[in-house]
Design a protein around this motif. Sequence first.
Motif, PDB file in Angstrom:
ATOM      1  N   ALA A 490       0.835  -1.205   0.000  1.00  0.00           N
ATOM      2  CA  ALA A 490       0.000   0.000   0.000  1.00  0.00           C
ATOM      3  C   ALA A 490       0.866   1.251   0.000  1.00  0.00           C
ATOM      4  O   ALA A 490       0.610   2.216  -0.726  1.00  0.00           O
ATOM      5  N   GLN A 491       1.932   1.238   0.809  1.00  0.00           N
ATOM      6  CA  GLN A 491       2.846   2.373   0.844  1.00  0.00           C
ATOM      7  C   GLN A 491       3.531   2.555  -0.505  1.00  0.00           C
ATOM      8  O   GLN A 491       3.694   3.666  -0.994  1.00  0.00           O
ATOM      9  N   ASP A 492       3.897   1.430  -1.127  1.00  0.00           N
ATOM     10  CA  ASP A 492       4.544   1.479  -2.434  1.00  0.00           C
ATOM     11  C   ASP A 492       3.609   2.063  -3.488  1.00  0.00           C
ATOM     12  O   ASP A 492       4.015   2.860  -4.331  1.00  0.00           O
ATOM     13  N   GLN A 493       2.333   1.676  -3.437  1.00  0.00           N
ATOM     14  CA  GLN A 493       1.378   2.161  -4.430  1.00  0.00           C
ATOM     15  C   GLN A 493       1.110   3.650  -4.269  1.00  0.00           C
ATOM     16  O   GLN A 493       0.844   4.352  -5.245  1.00  0.00           O
ATOM     17  N   LEU A 494       1.183   4.145  -3.041  1.00  0.00           N
ATOM     18  CA  LEU A 494       0.911   5.560  -2.820  1.00  0.00           C
ATOM     19  C   LEU A 494       2.105   6.454  -3.125  1.00  0.00           C
ATOM     20  O   LEU A 494       1.961   7.549  -3.646  1.00  0.00           O
ATOM     21  N   MET A 495       3.315   5.962  -2.812  1.00  0.00           N
ATOM     22  CA  MET A 495       4.462   6.852  -2.897  1.00  0.00           C
ATOM     23  C   MET A 495       5.513   6.372  -3.887  1.00  0.00           C
ATOM     24  O   MET A 495       5.499   6.698  -5.038  1.00  0.00           O
ATOM     25  N   SER A 496       6.466   5.595  -3.421  1.00  0.00           N
ATOM     26  CA  SER A 496       7.603   5.129  -4.229  1.00  0.00           C
ATOM     27  C   SER A 496       8.438   6.272  -4.784  1.00  0.00           C
ATOM     28  O   SER A 496       9.113   6.117  -5.780  1.00  0.00           O
ATOM     29  N   ALA A 497       8.389   7.435  -4.151  1.00  0.00           N
ATOM     30  CA  ALA A 497       9.131   8.575  -4.694  1.00  0.00           C
ATOM     31  C   ALA A 497      10.631   8.461  -4.498  1.00  0.00           C
ATOM     32  O   ALA A 497      11.390   9.067  -5.227  1.00  0.00           O
ATOM     33  N   GLY A 498      11.052   7.658  -3.512  1.00  0.00           N
ATOM     34  CA  GLY A 498      12.466   7.607  -3.242  1.00  0.00           C
ATOM     35  C   GLY A 498      13.189   6.441  -3.888  1.00  0.00           C
ATOM     36  O   GLY A 498      14.351   6.201  -3.614  1.00  0.00           O
ATOM     37  N   GLU A 499      12.510   5.662  -4.726  1.00  0.00           N
ATOM     38  CA  GLU A 499      13.128   4.492  -5.324  1.00  0.00           C
ATOM     39  C   GLU A 499      14.211   4.906  -6.320  1.00  0.00           C
ATOM     40  O   GLU A 499      14.035   5.801  -7.124  1.00  0.00           O
ATOM     41  N   SER A 500      15.339   4.215  -6.251  1.00  0.00           N
ATOM     42  CA  SER A 500      16.437   4.489  -7.167  1.00  0.00           C
ATOM     43  C   SER A 500      16.206   3.770  -8.495  1.00  0.00           C
ATOM     44  O   SER A 500      15.708   2.650  -8.525  1.00  0.00           O
ATOM     45  N   LEU A 501      16.583   4.441  -9.586  1.00  0.00           N
ATOM     46  CA  LEU A 501      16.486   3.820 -10.903  1.00  0.00           C
ATOM     47  C   LEU A 501      17.849   3.337 -11.377  1.00  0.00           C
ATOM     48  O   LEU A 501      18.020   3.013 -12.552  1.00  0.00           O
ATOM     49  N   ALA A 502      18.839   3.301 -10.490  1.00  0.00           N
ATOM     50  CA  ALA A 502      20.147   2.764 -10.851  1.00  0.00           C
ATOM     51  C   ALA A 502      20.057   1.246 -10.972  1.00  0.00           C
ATOM     52  O   ALA A 502      19.170   0.605 -10.413  1.00  0.00           O
ATOM     53  N   GLY A 503      20.970   0.658 -11.744  1.00  0.00           N
ATOM     54  CA  GLY A 503      20.981  -0.787 -11.909  1.00  0.00           C
ATOM     55  C   GLY A 503      20.142  -1.236 -13.085  1.00  0.00           C
ATOM     56  O   GLY A 503      19.900  -0.489 -14.032  1.00  0.00           O
ATOM     57  N   ILE A 504      19.685  -2.490 -13.023  1.00  0.00           N
ATOM     58  CA  ILE A 504      18.915  -3.100 -14.108  1.00  0.00           C
ATOM     59  C   ILE A 504      17.462  -3.238 -13.672  1.00  0.00           C
ATOM     60  O   ILE A 504      17.181  -3.753 -12.587  1.00  0.00           O
ATOM     61  N   HIS A 505      16.556  -2.788 -14.534  1.00  0.00           N
ATOM     62  CA  HIS A 505      15.134  -2.820 -14.221  1.00  0.00           C
ATOM     63  C   HIS A 505      14.377  -3.542 -15.334  1.00  0.00           C
ATOM     64  O   HIS A 505      14.691  -3.390 -16.511  1.00  0.00           O
ATOM     65  N   VAL A 506      13.358  -4.297 -14.922  1.00  0.00           N
ATOM     66  CA  VAL A 506      12.500  -5.007 -15.877  1.00  0.00           C
ATOM     67  C   VAL A 506      11.063  -4.580 -15.605  1.00  0.00           C
ATOM     68  O   VAL A 506      10.628  -4.563 -14.446  1.00  0.00           O
ATOM     69  N   MET A 507      10.328  -4.256 -16.664  1.00  0.00           N
ATOM     70  CA  MET A 507       8.955  -3.788 -16.467  1.00  0.00           C
ATOM     71  C   MET A 507       8.185  -3.859 -17.774  1.00  0.00           C
ATOM     72  O   MET A 507       8.778  -4.002 -18.854  1.00  0.00           O
ATOM     73  N   ASN A 508       6.849  -3.755 -17.674  1.00  0.00           N
ATOM     74  CA  ASN A 508       6.093  -3.608 -18.915  1.00  0.00           C
ATOM     75  C   ASN A 508       6.168  -2.160 -19.374  1.00  0.00           C
ATOM     76  O   ASN A 508       6.502  -1.259 -18.599  1.00  0.00           O
ATOM     77  N   SER A 509       5.888  -1.947 -20.641  1.00  0.00           N
ATOM     78  CA  SER A 509       6.128  -0.639 -21.256  1.00  0.00           C
ATOM     79  C   SER A 509       5.322   0.469 -20.591  1.00  0.00           C
ATOM     80  O   SER A 509       5.792   1.607 -20.468  1.00  0.00           O
ATOM     81  N   HIS A 510       4.093   0.163 -20.150  1.00  0.00           N
ATOM     82  CA  HIS A 510       3.279   1.196 -19.524  1.00  0.00           C
ATOM     83  C   HIS A 510       3.929   1.715 -18.243  1.00  0.00           C
ATOM     84  O   HIS A 510       3.803   2.896 -17.910  1.00  0.00           O
ATOM     85  N   LYS A 511       4.641   0.854 -17.531  1.00  0.00           N
ATOM     86  CA  LYS A 511       5.285   1.279 -16.290  1.00  0.00           C
ATOM     87  C   LYS A 511       6.541   2.092 -16.548  1.00  0.00           C
ATOM     88  O   LYS A 511       7.123   2.650 -15.617  1.00  0.00           O
ATOM     89  N   ALA A 512       6.984   2.149 -17.793  1.00  0.00           N
ATOM     90  CA  ALA A 512       8.164   2.951 -18.123  1.00  0.00           C
ATOM     91  C   ALA A 512       7.837   4.440 -18.169  1.00  0.00           C
ATOM     92  O   ALA A 512       8.745   5.277 -18.157  1.00  0.00           O
TER      93      ALA A 512
END
Length: 577
Positions: A490-512
């Motif tokens: 729930a906290q992740d869905q509301l915020m996630s503002a501090g997540e780092s985008l360094a490294g390798i990430h996998v996601m669907n295109s809409h989440k990009a």
Amino acid sequence: MSLKICEKRQSILDAVGHCLVLGGPGSGKTTLALLKALRKVDQKVRPGQSILFLSFSRSAVARIAGAAKKDLPIDSRHVLSIQTFHSFFWQILQGHGYLVGAPRPLRIVQSHEETSLRAGLKPDDEGWQEWVARRLKMFHDEGRICFDLFAPITAELLKRAVGIRHRIAQRHPLILVDETQDTSDDQWACIRLLSGNSQIVCFADPDQMIYGHLPGVSANRIPVIRNDLKPLEIDLGSENNRSPGTEIVQFARDIYVGTIRGSPYVGVTCRLFGPGAEVRDKIIRGSVGFLGKLIEKQTGSWPESIAIFSTYTRGVAVITAALQQDKAIPHQVLFDEAFALLSARAAAFLLEPKQEVRHTEDVAVLLELVAAAFRAKGTKGGRKLRDRCLSYATQLRAEKIPGVRIVKAADAAVTAAQMHALTGDPRKDWSATKKIMGNTGEQSFEDMASQLDYLVAFARGRRIAEALSAAWIEHGAYENARALLDAALAQDQLMSAGESLAGIHVMNSHKAKGKQFDGVVLYRQEHHAPFVWRAEAPPYAESRRLLHMAITRARKHVLIVSEAFPGCPILKWHKLS
């Protein structure tokens, strides 16, 4: 900030009324927004006031927070409140939801739980209106609110409560709205209501609208903004400050309009692969190093961030599985899949302390968790399995032990969880629980176990690992693991503002949407990751729009990894090599 302040940008900085800023990816919209915020700070924002930066997506919030940390003076950053629509609306509803008939306190129904409650129904399905009525009743009677109700109920509240609108305006005299083209009717209604007392500055890219398939998201949003706000308007065009020295933006634009030229593009590479899962997995794993070397050759340094995109979520699972083979390649997975999250709840339950005296009840609870997960699929088979599992759970509690395979599998899983010695390391224990579910010999448990790959490195849920570790330190066990999982998500869905985008990430295109990476891998395979979205008919306007957005997430290089046959009707391989 290095962005050149031309006359049209200066007009936005000087404006005291509403504004609309149009521009393509990398044209400097975010930098201009931060400059506007800084100008407001310089004009002496009163104590207790803050400048609200509002975005449609959590990913954009993370990007803006990073840019603010980099570009704004330290003593000015605290004045900028960077939020998603959801988090902003949630603050309002928590304090004032009772005014529209909700009991206190309000509780969020997480998206995966909602999917299960509505049995996977979609707006065009029979029975949808019954769910809409039930969802509203749940809010008024139980104080439980689904994410989809945040905007319409906040709009209703702001419409009726003039005093609350005034208080929000006093707190936020300037509201910067990012990605405005993707706002829904209800989200925009809230902004329009606040515009009577706050200055609104909208930032939009008409070509980046990718959520038109969602209810209430209108392709006419920009004309509506013009009509409602009568704003000062500027167009930054297709200036490229994100990927200078490359032709990434040009390539994306040519994809969008269907005019791929007859020669390669600087900063774009294509690799094709033949049939077979082994060949596919090898090229997926190799794409990270291959792209890294391309960027190192191009810039002189190894990339800080690489993303691998798939159009469909099932393609994300294929990519993740490939990266975890042999010597696993560390990566983070961003996903939004109800079945995966509900499967994770079953795994969290198995992590919770087990006692022999509660064995039968634990088996019944596990069957109910299986029922919830498969209910979320919304398929006929999923509904049948749900009904069976709920029936078996009822029989178990009545001391009538059904001698069927899935009950035996649930019994075996609970027994194995009770006997297994946990280590206190959430990652190791999560992996062990996955094996317990996968080794039952029952297909439904194996299906759920396969979904746990999304969380095997706690990629989306760093908070989950931290919460489980804290529980272990306090209790010597994973007490209330399901509640900890739910709270972290729930906290992740509301915020996630501090997540780092360094490294390798996998996601669907809409989440990009809203993110930026040094390198981007676009993975295509016709069966589970096609570039043509949902079998769209020519000229593939929405598919081209989505691909255009995904390509422009790259700062240095784009690598397309695709099966050679069948070919893609959007791309022409011989022109990219």
